[in-house]
Structures are given as C-alpha cells and as structure tokens.
Design a protein around this motif. Structure first.
Motif, PDB file in Angstrom:
ATOM      1  N   VAL A   1       0.834  -1.197   0.000  1.00 15.80           N
ATOM      2  CA  VAL A   1       0.000   0.000   0.000  1.00 15.80           C
ATOM      3  C   VAL A   1       0.871   1.249   0.000  1.00 15.80           C
ATOM      4  O   VAL A   1       0.601   2.210  -0.730  1.00 15.80           O
ATOM      5  N   VAL A   2       1.933   1.250   0.811  1.00 14.88           N
ATOM      6  CA  VAL A   2       2.821   2.413   0.858  1.00 14.88           C
ATOM      7  C   VAL A   2       3.518   2.600  -0.490  1.00 14.88           C
ATOM      8  O   VAL A   2       3.663   3.727  -0.968  1.00 14.88           O
ATOM      9  N   VAL A   3       3.921   1.516  -1.142  1.00 13.74           N
ATOM     10  CA  VAL A   3       4.547   1.601  -2.466  1.00 13.74           C
ATOM     11  C   VAL A   3       3.576   2.238  -3.457  1.00 13.74           C
ATOM     12  O   VAL A   3       3.964   3.097  -4.257  1.00 13.74           O
ATOM     13  N   GLU A   4       2.314   1.836  -3.400  1.00 10.78           N
ATOM     14  CA  GLU A   4       1.303   2.385  -4.311  1.00 10.78           C
ATOM     15  C   GLU A   4       1.058   3.873  -4.069  1.00 10.78           C
ATOM     16  O   GLU A   4       0.793   4.624  -5.006  1.00 10.78           O
ATOM     17  N   LYS A   5       1.137   4.309  -2.806  1.00 13.11           N
ATOM     18  CA  LYS A   5       0.823   5.702  -2.465  1.00 13.11           C
ATOM     19  C   LYS A   5       2.023   6.641  -2.584  1.00 13.11           C
ATOM     20  O   LYS A   5       1.856   7.850  -2.433  1.00 13.11           O
ATOM     21  N   THR A   6       3.214   6.101  -2.788  1.00 15.91           N
ATOM     22  CA  THR A   6       4.417   6.934  -2.876  1.00 15.91           C
ATOM     23  C   THR A   6       5.184   6.590  -4.152  1.00 15.91           C
ATOM     24  O   THR A   6       4.850   5.657  -4.863  1.00 15.91           O
ATOM     25  N   ASP A   7       6.233   7.333  -4.384  1.00 21.37           N
ATOM     26  CA  ASP A   7       7.121   7.057  -5.515  1.00 21.37           C
ATOM     27  C   ASP A   7       8.306   6.203  -5.080  1.00 21.37           C
ATOM     28  O   ASP A   7       9.294   6.100  -5.811  1.00 21.37           O
ATOM     29  N   MET A   8       8.222   5.604  -3.909  1.00 18.35           N
ATOM     30  CA  MET A   8       9.333   4.801  -3.385  1.00 18.35           C
ATOM     31  C   MET A   8       9.276   3.382  -3.949  1.00 18.35           C
ATOM     32  O   MET A   8       8.206   2.882  -4.299  1.00 18.35           O
ATOM     33  N   THR A   9      10.439   2.739  -3.981  1.00 11.75           N
ATOM     34  CA  THR A   9      10.493   1.350  -4.426  1.00 11.75           C
ATOM     35  C   THR A   9      10.094   0.441  -3.265  1.00 11.75           C
ATOM     36  O   THR A   9      10.148   0.838  -2.097  1.00 11.75           O
ATOM     37  N   LYS A  10       9.733  -0.773  -3.604  1.00 11.06           N
ATOM     38  CA  LYS A  10       9.351  -1.740  -2.572  1.00 11.06           C
ATOM     39  C   LYS A  10      10.525  -2.009  -1.636  1.00 11.06           C
ATOM     40  O   LYS A  10      10.354  -2.145  -0.428  1.00 11.06           O
ATOM     41  N   LYS A  11      11.724  -2.049  -2.185  1.00 11.59           N
ATOM     42  CA  LYS A  11      12.925  -2.284  -1.374  1.00 11.59           C
ATOM     43  C   LYS A  11      13.124  -1.145  -0.369  1.00 11.59           C
ATOM     44  O   LYS A  11      13.424  -1.392   0.800  1.00 11.59           O
ATOM     45  N   ASP A  12      12.937   0.099  -0.815  1.00 17.11           N
ATOM     46  CA  ASP A  12      13.113   1.250   0.070  1.00 17.11           C
ATOM     47  C   ASP A  12      12.044   1.282   1.171  1.00 17.11           C
ATOM     48  O   ASP A  12      12.339   1.567   2.326  1.00 17.11           O
ATOM     49  N   VAL A  13      10.804   0.984   0.801  1.00 12.33           N
ATOM     50  CA  VAL A  13       9.715   0.978   1.779  1.00 12.33           C
ATOM     51  C   VAL A  13       9.949  -0.120   2.814  1.00 12.33           C
ATOM     52  O   VAL A  13       9.775   0.094   4.016  1.00 12.33           O
ATOM     53  N   THR A  14      10.360  -1.299   2.352  1.00 11.56           N
ATOM     54  CA  THR A  14      10.640  -2.413   3.267  1.00 11.56           C
ATOM     55  C   THR A  14      11.744  -2.041   4.245  1.00 11.56           C
ATOM     56  O   THR A  14      11.620  -2.269   5.452  1.00 11.56           O
ATOM     57  N   LEU A  15      12.818  -1.447   3.738  1.00 10.89           N
ATOM     58  CA  LEU A  15      13.930  -1.037   4.599  1.00 10.89           C
ATOM     59  C   LEU A  15      13.481   0.014   5.609  1.00 10.89           C
ATOM     60  O   LEU A  15      13.811  -0.072   6.802  1.00 10.89           O
TER      61      LEU A  15
END
Length: 91
Positions: free
Chosen positions: A9-23
């Motif tokens: 959900v955070v990946v969808e709402k931001t321009d961040m990558t899944k790797k960055d959001v996970t970290l």
C-alpha cells in the motif's frame, strides 16, 4: 493487513520502491523495539505513544493440573492511540 500488504500500500501511495519501503518500515520497527527495550517511550504526534508497562507478580493456575503457580512480574509493550486515531476508528 499484514506487513507485506502494508508495504504494498505504501509503495502504491508513494514514488518509493518496494525495497526502500521495506527497509524504512523494518528500520522504524527496529528502532521502536530498541527504544522500548531500553525503557524509553516513543511519541508519534497524531498517531500515538508506544511505552512499556510493568505487570506485577501475581498468582495463576496451571490449566492442565489446576495447581496454583506464581507468575513473575514482567514488562509489556503498550500503544496508546492519539485522539485523531481514536476518532477515525470510531467514525
């Protein structure tokens, strides 16, 4: 919602990558855990407070045998939601 669903959900709402959001999420949870373990609290304005609470020693019962046992005192993590969160949940 579990951790991977939250990350998606955070990946969808931001321009961040899944790797960055996970970290970012894992680091945030790690810092909160370390802070609580050290006895301090974490205050997130508009979201709530994370703190440790002490549970006193008490007597309990073994559910299998029915024997009385002594439960030692312990510390537990607790979260107290902010008014905005309470209001959103009760809306």
């Amino acid at each position: 919602m579990n951790k991977s669903e939250l990350i998606n959900v955070v990946v969808e709402k931001t321009d961040m990558t899944k790797k960055d959001v996970t970290l970012a999420l894992e680091t945030t949870l790690e810092v909160i855990t370390e802070t609580l373990a050290s006895g301090d609290s974490v205050k997130l304005v508009g979201f709530g407070n994370f703190e440790t609470r002490k549970r006193s020693a008490r007597k309990g019962r073994n559910p299998q045998s029915g024997a009385e046992i002594e439960i030692p005192e312990s510390k537990n993590a607790a979260w107290k939601p902010a008014k905005a969160v309470k209001d959103a949940v009760n809306k």
